[in-house]
Motif scaffolding. Structure first.
Motif, PDB file in Angstrom:
ATOM      1  N   LEU A   3      13.707   2.153 -16.486  1.00  0.00           N
ATOM      2  CA  LEU A   3      13.505   1.363 -15.614  1.00  0.00           C
ATOM      3  C   LEU A   3      14.622   0.532 -14.971  1.00  0.00           C
ATOM      4  O   LEU A   3      14.880  -0.101 -15.437  1.00  0.00           O
ATOM      5  CB  LEU A   3      12.257   0.567 -15.653  1.00  0.00           C
ATOM      6  N   SER A  90       7.176   3.641  -4.626  1.00  0.00           N
ATOM      7  CA  SER A  90       6.061   3.551  -4.998  1.00  0.00           C
ATOM      8  C   SER A  90       5.362   1.999  -5.066  1.00  0.00           C
ATOM      9  O   SER A  90       4.530   1.686  -4.728  1.00  0.00           O
ATOM     10  CB  SER A  90       5.942   4.001  -6.651  1.00  0.00           C
ATOM     11  N   GLN A  94       2.346   0.554  -3.326  1.00  0.00           N
ATOM     12  CA  GLN A  94       1.405  -0.232  -3.973  1.00  0.00           C
ATOM     13  C   GLN A  94       1.003  -1.891  -3.322  1.00  0.00           C
ATOM     14  O   GLN A  94       0.077  -2.303  -3.317  1.00  0.00           O
ATOM     15  CB  GLN A  94       1.750  -0.369  -5.464  1.00  0.00           C
ATOM     16  N   ALA A 100      -0.247   4.386  -5.909  1.00  0.00           N
ATOM     17  CA  ALA A 100       1.080   5.439  -5.831  1.00  0.00           C
ATOM     18  C   ALA A 100       1.695   5.539  -7.130  1.00  0.00           C
ATOM     19  O   ALA A 100       2.134   4.403  -7.743  1.00  0.00           O
ATOM     20  CB  ALA A 100       1.869   4.969  -4.772  1.00  0.00           C
ATOM     21  N   THR A 101       1.580   6.487  -7.930  1.00  0.00           N
ATOM     22  CA  THR A 101       2.387   6.697  -9.161  1.00  0.00           C
ATOM     23  C   THR A 101       3.609   7.546  -9.106  1.00  0.00           C
ATOM     24  O   THR A 101       3.971   8.226  -8.053  1.00  0.00           O
ATOM     25  CB  THR A 101       1.395   7.366 -10.008  1.00  0.00           C
ATOM     26  N   LEU A 102       4.278   7.381 -10.423  1.00  0.00           N
ATOM     27  CA  LEU A 102       5.583   8.453 -10.380  1.00  0.00           C
ATOM     28  C   LEU A 102       5.199   9.681 -11.359  1.00  0.00           C
ATOM     29  O   LEU A 102       4.601   9.322 -12.339  1.00  0.00           O
ATOM     30  CB  LEU A 102       6.673   7.726 -10.995  1.00  0.00           C
TER      31      LEU A 102
ATOM     32  N   ARG B  45      -7.612  -3.115 -10.083  1.00  0.00           N
ATOM     33  CA  ARG B  45      -7.096  -2.676  -8.908  1.00  0.00           C
ATOM     34  C   ARG B  45      -6.031  -3.167  -8.125  1.00  0.00           C
ATOM     35  O   ARG B  45      -5.344  -2.215  -7.569  1.00  0.00           O
ATOM     36  CB  ARG B  45      -8.473  -2.423  -7.885  1.00  0.00           C
ATOM     37  N   LEU B  48      -0.277  -3.352 -10.640  1.00  0.00           N
ATOM     38  CA  LEU B  48       0.568  -2.096 -10.367  1.00  0.00           C
ATOM     39  C   LEU B  48       0.344  -1.348 -11.496  1.00  0.00           C
ATOM     40  O   LEU B  48       0.461  -1.665 -12.627  1.00  0.00           O
ATOM     41  CB  LEU B  48       2.152  -2.654 -10.566  1.00  0.00           C
ATOM     42  N   HIS B  49       0.341   0.069 -10.775  1.00  0.00           N
ATOM     43  CA  HIS B  49       0.001   1.087 -11.902  1.00  0.00           C
ATOM     44  C   HIS B  49       0.954   2.225 -11.633  1.00  0.00           C
ATOM     45  O   HIS B  49       0.448   2.935 -10.600  1.00  0.00           O
ATOM     46  CB  HIS B  49      -1.525   1.520 -11.821  1.00  0.00           C
ATOM     47  N   THR B  50       1.898   2.519 -12.249  1.00  0.00           N
ATOM     48  CA  THR B  50       3.142   3.342 -11.855  1.00  0.00           C
ATOM     49  C   THR B  50       3.113   4.561 -12.487  1.00  0.00           C
ATOM     50  O   THR B  50       3.613   5.545 -12.080  1.00  0.00           O
ATOM     51  CB  THR B  50       4.358   2.374 -11.578  1.00  0.00           C
ATOM     52  N   PHE B  61       7.402  -1.970 -15.866  1.00  0.00           N
ATOM     53  CA  PHE B  61       7.474  -2.092 -14.428  1.00  0.00           C
ATOM     54  C   PHE B  61       6.714  -3.157 -13.971  1.00  0.00           C
ATOM     55  O   PHE B  61       7.064  -3.912 -12.988  1.00  0.00           O
ATOM     56  CB  PHE B  61       6.890  -0.881 -13.925  1.00  0.00           C
TER      57      PHE B  61
END
Lengths: 105, 150
Positions: A3, A90, A94, A100-102, B45, B48-50, B61
């Motif tokens: 990251l 992303s 969000q 939105a994920t990677l 909800r 952040l969920h990346t 993150f």
């Protein structure tokens, strides 16, 4: 993990909001990452398409097609790029309430 | 219901009925309540969920950007609160303010639906009415902004 520290990127957090800086520990510039947006039962279709236009710069047609693709398949890659750029995209999605994920391409 | 939004020079003109201002005045308290008790599915909800397959990357993150996320949300809520009451007399929202409204309406709908489980699962008529109204209002605003966007 990779990251963002070494390079510092200046990014608009959200529309009309002050920019942010992200840092990354190690960035593999050659590796491609996908930003995957997931269908959800709450966000309005028109809103999702608008966010794609505003955040990702899609045309109206592209945004609508991406939105419909997600709705039909449950998820779809909406944009790909370096890990750094994908993280930023992303994050911005969000910020607008999208899931939105990677994932590695 | 009359149309609350119309495109105009400089942004979007917003005109709200008194009952709409009253209903929308519930939104800041709703958003402020997120994370004030546990477990709160709304907090999950909105987080952040990346990286779904990498817990360490996901946590990092979140650690790096959680403050920025909160800062942006606070700015959006501020823009919302500063303009909602003026809506009763008619007010022009800049595009940035209108988009802050979009995000606040999204956040409120996500909070409500996360706590209810699914849309349509509301435990009270008032919650359902608020959700339906926010959905309608957001749809109206998106329609106008979509026209304005080149």
């Amino acid at each position: 993990m990779g990251l963002i520290p070494a390079r510092v990127g200046l990014v608009g957090f959200a529309i009309g909001v002050s920019p942010i800086r992200l840092r990354s520990a190690s960035v593999d510039c050659m590796e491609t990452w996908n930003v995957v947006v997931w269908n959800d039962e709450v966000n309005l279709a028109a809103y999702v398409a608008y966010v794609f236009r505003r955040v990702l710069g899609m045309s109206r047609t592209e945004a609508t097609e991406a939105m419909l693709d997600i709705h039909r398949r449950g998820s779809a890659t909406v944009i790909s790029g370096t890990r750094e750029h994908s993280e930023l995209n992303s994050f911005r999605l969000q910020v607008h309430g999208l899931l939105a994920t990677l994932e590695r391409a | 219901m009359s149309e609350p939004f119309a495109p105009c020079a400089g942004g979007v003109r917003m005109t709200l009925a008194n009952w709409e201002v009253e209903l929308l005045s519930l939104v800041p308290a709703l958003l402020d309540s997120v994370g004030k008790y546990e477990p709160d599915p709304a907090a999950v909800r909105l987080d952040l969920h990346t990286y779904p397959d990498d817990a360490a990357a996901d946590a990092e993150f979140r650690r790096l950007l959680a403050n920025e996320l909160e800062h942006g949300r606070a700015a959006d809520r501020s823009a919302f609160s500063l303009t909602v009451e003026a809506g009763a007399d008619g007010v022009v929202l800049s595009t940035a303010e209108a988009e802050a409204w979009l995000r606040v309406l999204t956040e409120a709908r996500l909070v409500q639906s996360a706590r209810a489980g699914l849309p349509g699962g509301f435990s009270s008529e008032s919650d359902q009415a608020l959700f339906d109204y926010l959905s309608w209002l957001q749809g109206s605003l998106v329609e106008i902004l979509d026209e304005v966007l080149p």
